[in-house]
Design a protein around this motif. Structure first.
Motif, short mmCIF file in Angstrom:
data_model
loop_
_atom_site.label_atom_id
_atom_site.label_comp_id
_atom_site.label_asym_id
_atom_site.label_seq_id
_atom_site.Cartn_x
_atom_site.Cartn_y
_atom_site.Cartn_z
N UNK A 169 0.83 -1.21 0.00
CA UNK A 169 0.00 0.00 0.00
C UNK A 169 0.87 1.26 0.00
N UNK A 170 2.02 1.20 0.64
CA UNK A 170 2.93 2.36 0.65
C UNK A 170 3.34 2.71 -0.79
N UNK A 171 3.58 1.68 -1.61
CA UNK A 171 3.98 1.94 -3.00
C UNK A 171 2.85 2.65 -3.74
N UNK A 172 1.62 2.23 -3.53
CA UNK A 172 0.51 2.89 -4.25
C UNK A 172 0.16 4.25 -3.65
N UNK A 173 0.33 4.40 -2.33
CA UNK A 173 0.15 5.71 -1.71
C UNK A 173 1.18 6.69 -2.29
N UNK A 174 2.39 6.18 -2.51
CA UNK A 174 3.45 7.00 -3.10
C UNK A 174 3.02 7.52 -4.48
N UNK A 175 2.48 6.62 -5.30
CA UNK A 175 2.06 7.03 -6.65
C UNK A 175 0.93 8.05 -6.57
N UNK A 176 -0.03 7.79 -5.68
CA UNK A 176 -1.19 8.67 -5.58
C UNK A 176 -0.78 10.07 -5.12
N UNK A 177 0.08 10.11 -4.10
CA UNK A 177 0.53 11.42 -3.58
C UNK A 177 1.38 12.14 -4.63
N UNK A 178 2.14 11.35 -5.40
CA UNK A 178 2.98 11.96 -6.45
C UNK A 178 2.12 12.74 -7.44
N UNK A 179 0.98 12.16 -7.81
CA UNK A 179 0.08 12.83 -8.76
C UNK A 179 -0.48 14.10 -8.12
N UNK A 180 -0.86 13.97 -6.85
CA UNK A 180 -1.50 15.10 -6.14
C UNK A 180 -0.62 16.35 -6.13
N UNK A 181 0.68 16.17 -5.91
CA UNK A 181 1.53 17.35 -5.68
C UNK A 181 2.44 17.69 -6.86
#
Ligand SMILES: NC(=O)c1ccc[n+]([C@@H]2O[C@H](COP(=O)([O-])OP(=O)(O)OC[C@H]3O[C@@H](n4cnc5c(N)ncnc54)[C@H](O)[C@@H]3O)[C@@H](O)[C@H]2O)c1
Length: 259
Positions: A169-181
């Motif tokens: 989940x950390x890997x996908x949270x990383x991707x999601x936050x990357x898009x956000x910012x």
């Protein structure tokens, strides 16, 4: 110096990988907030048996400024305080390294439900919370960075019903936050360590450690410094156009077919 005068928070910075990241950041000129539940370094059964000085002392020996902030990554209020104290002390924030993590032995039948919750809180929910509190300060930075420490266990089972799913989940949270910012030029990346010589390995037998060495194609196990150098790269200007990745730093552990 690749990180001159930047301000970094490293969670779990008193021991192990987090300490290694703090020292490599300090070597590159960054000022470092060591955010940990305990200031004294842990002493492992196999690794880091002789570590005595605090990370802040070592950071200062390298010519950078260090600040210890007592932080429990399992507590929302504590995570909020960590970010606010870092910014009030250094006046800004450029880099957040979410490194603190725990492992508890157990399978679906034996792992206490409270331990499942604790692993999820510290290894996953804490990363969402620290991002929430840090992003308002990272956006105005010229080189805003979040670096999440996941694991090779993000890509496979074998580390129990809480640790492996949390790291995935950390890997996908990383991707999601990357898009956000991304529109603010802030990058968000994960590092996925293989076996690194730290006190977290105390639960293993010597036989299991030998097996990890055998599974690692390069001829040694990893050191906190190996993760520290990868973190320096991702934090540096050289990596300004890299975001949303999960970088294995594992001596080749994930390379062979069938692993
Ligand atoms: N060592 C490895 O082989 C390895 C491999 C893959 C991933 N990782 C990950 O790397 C990270 C660091 O692991 P390590 O091997 O250095 O572990 P470690 O146990 O040696 O050190 C962890 C540090 O985090 C701190 N910590 C623990 N719980 C905390 C909390 N609630 N709040 C704040 N600080 C807390 C500890 O006091 C300690 O200083 C973890 O996320 C771990 O899952 C480690």
């Amino acid at each position: 110096m690749q990180l001159k005068d930047r301000v970094a928070i490293v969670t779990g910075g008193s021991s192990g990988i987090g300490r290694g990241i703090c020292l490599e950041f300090a070597r590159e000129g960054a000022n470092v907030v060591v955010a940990d539940i305990q200031e004294q370094p842990k002493r492992g059964k196999y690794h880091e048996q002789d570590v005595v000085t605090t990370t802040v002392v070592e950071v200062e020996k390298l010519g950078s400024q260090g600040l210890f902030v007592q932080t429990d990554m399992g507590e929302e209020a504590s995570i909020h305080r960590m970010v606010e104290q870092a910014v009030s002390h250094f006046g800004r924030l450029d880099i957040l390294v979410n490194n603190a993590g725990i492992y508890v032995v157990g399978d679906t039948q034996t792992l206490a439900i409270a331990d499942w919750d604790r692993i999820m809180n510290v290894n996953l929910k804490a990363l969402f919370l620290s991002a929430r509190f840090a992003i308002p300060y990272l956006r105005p930075s010229q080189a805003g960075r979040i670096i999440n420490i996941a694991s090779v266990h993000a890509f496979a089972g074998g580390a129990g019903p809480a640790y492996a799913p949390a790291k995935a989940a950390v890997v996908n949270l990383t991707r999601d936050t990357a898009i956000e910012v991304a529109s603010d030029g802030v990058t968000v990346n994960a590092i996925c360590p293989g076996y690194i010589e730290t006190p977290i390995q105390d639960y293993l037998t010597q036989e299991q450690i030998d097996d990890c060495l055998e599974k690692t194609p390069l001829p040694r196990l990893g050191l906190p410094r190996d993760i520290g150098r990868a973190a320096v790269f991702l934090a540096s200007d050289d990596a300004e156009w890299i975001t949303g990745i999960a970088l294995p730093v594992d001596g080749g552990w994930l390379a062979p077919i069938g692993t």
